[in-house]
Write a protein that holds these residues in place. Structure first.
Motif, PDB file in Angstrom:
ATOM      1  N   ARG A 420       0.572  -1.106  -0.096  1.00 15.14           N
ATOM      2  CA  ARG A 420       0.155   0.041  -0.113  1.00 15.14           C
ATOM      3  C   ARG A 420       0.580   1.257   0.137  1.00 15.14           C
ATOM      4  N   GLN A 424      -3.311   0.509  -5.832  1.00 14.86           N
ATOM      5  CA  GLN A 424      -3.491  -0.802  -6.195  1.00 14.86           C
ATOM      6  C   GLN A 424      -3.682  -1.033  -7.900  1.00 14.86           C
ATOM      7  N   GLN A 582      -9.138  -0.405   5.502  1.00 15.72           N
ATOM      8  CA  GLN A 582      -8.339  -1.703   5.101  1.00 15.72           C
ATOM      9  C   GLN A 582      -7.776  -2.080   6.319  1.00 15.72           C
ATOM     10  N   GLU A 607       1.463   1.426   9.589  1.00 15.36           N
ATOM     11  CA  GLU A 607       0.301   1.188   8.716  1.00 15.36           C
ATOM     12  C   GLU A 607      -0.708   2.105   9.069  1.00 15.36           C
ATOM     13  N   THR A 609      -4.303   2.273   9.348  1.00  4.56           N
ATOM     14  CA  THR A 609      -5.553   1.557   9.441  1.00  4.56           C
ATOM     15  C   THR A 609      -6.084   1.695  10.883  1.00  4.56           C
TER      16      THR A 609
END
Length: 695
Positions: A420, A424, A582, A607, A609
């Motif tokens: 990421r 994508q 995600q 990350e 998220t």
């Protein structure tokens, strides 16, 4: 209460201490006192009944069915947003049985990954071989300029340093056979930030490989024929044509590269045979004259300095070796050391013999004046026909170097997209398996790189040597971190630490030498690397950047007065929620709270998220650690901005079941993190496709 008052209270017979305090009987005191009837209501609750009550302070607000927003006393930093924007919901506990369809899909993924490892030692060597063995066309002229008649010594010593790197690269590839190395090495043995820097240097190296190969190819062609347009136009056309060739897929590209490499090796063999015959006929007179003239030209410099400068530039003859680990995930098992061997020895022979024949058969003034030195050698040795042949070979094999750069960049882009760091869309492939978006973007980057240098091959070549050395420094750094942070990870070879530090000394010496020869190379390399890092930072921290933009928007009352500007805020909020939706997985096998906390902290720092799933595989009910549920709830409370779920999956912990879980949860295995397995673990860590984040 003071200590004195405590002492008075404890000594007061009218106020006995609570019965649950363990007190040993005093000397001469009857033990019956200790066995007096005890009011059990005064005892503290047992751990079995209180383990949640003690540690879960606010969780009486948690809905029994899960969900709901975590409450906090910390106010929102945004003036017009509630805490719903800052904080996540409570996690849930799920017991999961994988369906048969999911298991079949997981098995299919494992089999597909094994089928992708289809390159043998010769096709695998060909992908990087054109860049490595084709570097003789641009390394020799550069070395002669700084090292003069001592060039054979410089080139020989430069090519020998791969004996230090080969065992290091073999250890890394056996422990972590991921594509996109050394970025993937650093990602699994250190922080994502260091891996990001490695990715920037890698991308610049691949682009430099492609641009230098294309520009040198065009220069060789322009030296033989009159072109109707500038040399840089030919170089751009070569870049475009071989970008299109890469659309045929990796396997077809490898076969084409093998054909190009075979042609080059036959050509060099013919040149060496013809040069040997010509040298035998002409004798050593020209060699002696070149030796005398070369020493007189460079009399102002010391011999050792000239050899050292030639060594620092001569590492260009090894460019291409850094590309080999980038697609090691496509190699058949066990062939990586053979690929390195098959390319290293020819590189030594090609570089050293070429410069020896040049000094023996070509006048020294010609060596210093021209770039097409090997074509001149061919003409002197055998005539015009061999010169034409070697020019064609130079153009072809250097185009193969373009192929090497494009394929290495595509492998890197795929890894960055799976992590990421890139959109994508970079994962989409044609029916041939070629990543069209990656190829197109890399071609555009090559054009920008070449144009920003003023279409100067000299500038790109100077930067190339320095970037290559920095990239090669990442390999000993990676293996050192591997030994320290992932010492339990199984591997086929272990390099002594002394060799690692010796490699560091060699590479930093070469870097210092290149900077001393031309300090401007630092400026060019640093400018490009910083630009790439800034772009990667934007992709890595996109949620933080959008939140910063929203904060600035939120601090401006004028922007909240019109319907158009209000929509800006709504769009930014929606973008943040969508990006943080995600989930990522932590594959855990322990309930130790300190280990769970550090793993969750890694996710928070690396990350973007708001959804973290702790996944534990178990075969029997008693196989679930006793405190896993309690410590999961502690973890869920410790990270109010992340929803921490606990998923208990019935079944054995195998690569196929992890792949099946990936299908079930719709989470790619590259977003699943695990601990470093030990030597007794029955599977290779890379079979899971997960990232290793702890020892």
């Amino acid at each position: 209460m003071t200590p004195d008052s405590l002492e008075m209270k404890s000594s007061n017979s009218d106020s006995p201490p609570p019965e649950w305090i363990a007190i040993q009987p005093l000397d001469g005191q009857s033990e019956d006192v200790c066995h007096a009837p005890v009011d059990t209501s005064l005892r503290p609750p047992s751990f079995q009944s209180s383990r949640f009550d003690i540690v879960l302070r606010r969780q009486h607000l948690r809905p029994k069915e899960g969900g709901g927003l975590k409450q906090t006393a910390v106010p929102s930093r945004f003036l017009n947003l509630s805490n719903t924007f800052e904080f996540a919901g409570w996690g849930t506990l799920t017991r999961l049985d994988l369906a048969t369809d999911d298991i079949h899909k997981g098995d299919g993924d494992i089999q597909e990954a094994r089928r992708e490892r289809s390159l043998g030692q010769f096709t695998a060597a060909a992908l990087a071989g054109n860049a490595i063995l084709g570097s003789v066309f641009y390394a020799l002229p550069a070395v002669v300029v700084v090292s003069n008649v001592y060039s054979p010594i410089s080139l020989f010593s430069a090519t020998l340093i791969m004996f230090l790197w080969r065992p290091i690269m073999e250890e890394l590839a056996s422990a972590l056979p991921f594509g996109g190395a050394p970025y993937s090495y650093l990602l699994n043995v250190s922080s994502k930030w260091l891996a990001l820097l490695g990715a920037a240097v890698m991308l610049l190296d691949f682009a430099s490989t492609a641009v230098v190969s294309a520009a040198t190819s065009a220069t060789y062609l322009a030296g033989e024929v009159n072109l109707p347009f500038p040399v840089y136009v030919v170089a751009l056309l070569i870049l475009a044509v071989f970008a299109l060739v890469c659309l045929s897929g990796l396997r077809e590209s490898a076969r084409l590269a093998l054909g190009l490499l075979g042609l080059h090796m036959v050509t060099m063999l013919v040149v060496f045979i013809a040069s040997t015959v010509a040298w035998a006929r002409s004798g050593n007179d020209l060699l002696k004259a070149n030796w005398t003239q070369g020493r007189s030209v460079s009399s102002s410099q010391g011999v050792a300095l000239q050899i050292f400068n030639g060594f620092c530039i001569g590492v260009l003859g090894l460019t291409g070796f850094e590309c080999i680990p980038s697609y090691v995930s496509h190699f058949k098992p066990g062939i990586f050391p053979l690929v390195l061997r098959n390319l290293h020895y020819p590189a030594i022979v090609f570089n050293v013999l070429s410069i020896l024949f040049l000094l023996s058969l070509v006048p020294f003034e010609t060596l210093l004046a021209g770039n097409n030195v090997l074509s001149i050698l061919a003409q002197v040795a055998a005539g015009r026909w061999l010169r034409i042949w070697i020019v064609v070979d130079a153009v072809v094999v250097l185009c193969g170097g373009v192929l090497t750069g494009v394929l290495g960049a595509c492998e890197l882009a795929e890894r960055l997209a799976r992590d990421r760091l890139l959109p994508q869309v970079f994962l989409k492939k044609l029916t041939t398996g070629a990543p069209a978006v990656s190829i197109g973007c890399f071609l555009l980057f090559n054009i920008v790189l070449y144009a920003s240098s003023g279409f100067s091959l000299a500038i790109i070549s100077k930067m190339f040597s320095l970037v290559w050395l920095f990239l090669m420094a990442l390999f000993p750094l990676s293996v050192l971190l591997l030994k320290f942070n992932r010492g339990r990870l199984p591997r086929n070879r272990r390099v002594p630490v002394s060799v690692v530090f010796l490699t560091f000394g060699v590479v930093f010496t070469a870097i210092g030498g290149n900077i001393a020869i031309d300090p401007t190379t630092v400026g060019y390399a640093a400018a490009y690397v910083i630009a790439i890092v800034v772009v990667f930072y934007g992709t890595m921290k996109k949620v933080h950047l959008i939140r910063l933009m929203f904060w600035l928007y939120d601090q401006s009352p004028l922007l909240h007065r019109t319907s158009v500007t209000k929509k800006w805020g709504d769009k930014m909020c929606d973008a943040v929620r969508r990006m943080r939706r995600q989930p990522v997985c932590l594959l855990i096998n322990t309930d130790e709270i300190n280990r769970l906390f550090h793993k969750a902290l890694y996710v928070k720092q690396n990350e973007e998220t708001s959804c973290l799933k702790l996944v534990h595989f178990y075969e029997e009910e008693h196989g679930i650690p006793s405190e896993m549920e309690a410590n999961w709830k502690i973890l869920d409370e410790a990270f109010p901005e992340i929803t921490v779920d606990l998923v208990l999956v019935r079944g054995e912990f195998t690569p196929a079941r992890v792949a099946a879980l990936s299908h079930r949860l719709r989470i790619p295995t590259t977003l699943m993190f695990m601990s470093c397995p030990g030597p007794q673990f029955p599977y290779a860590a890379t079979d899971f496709g997960a990232r290793i984040i702890s020892l």
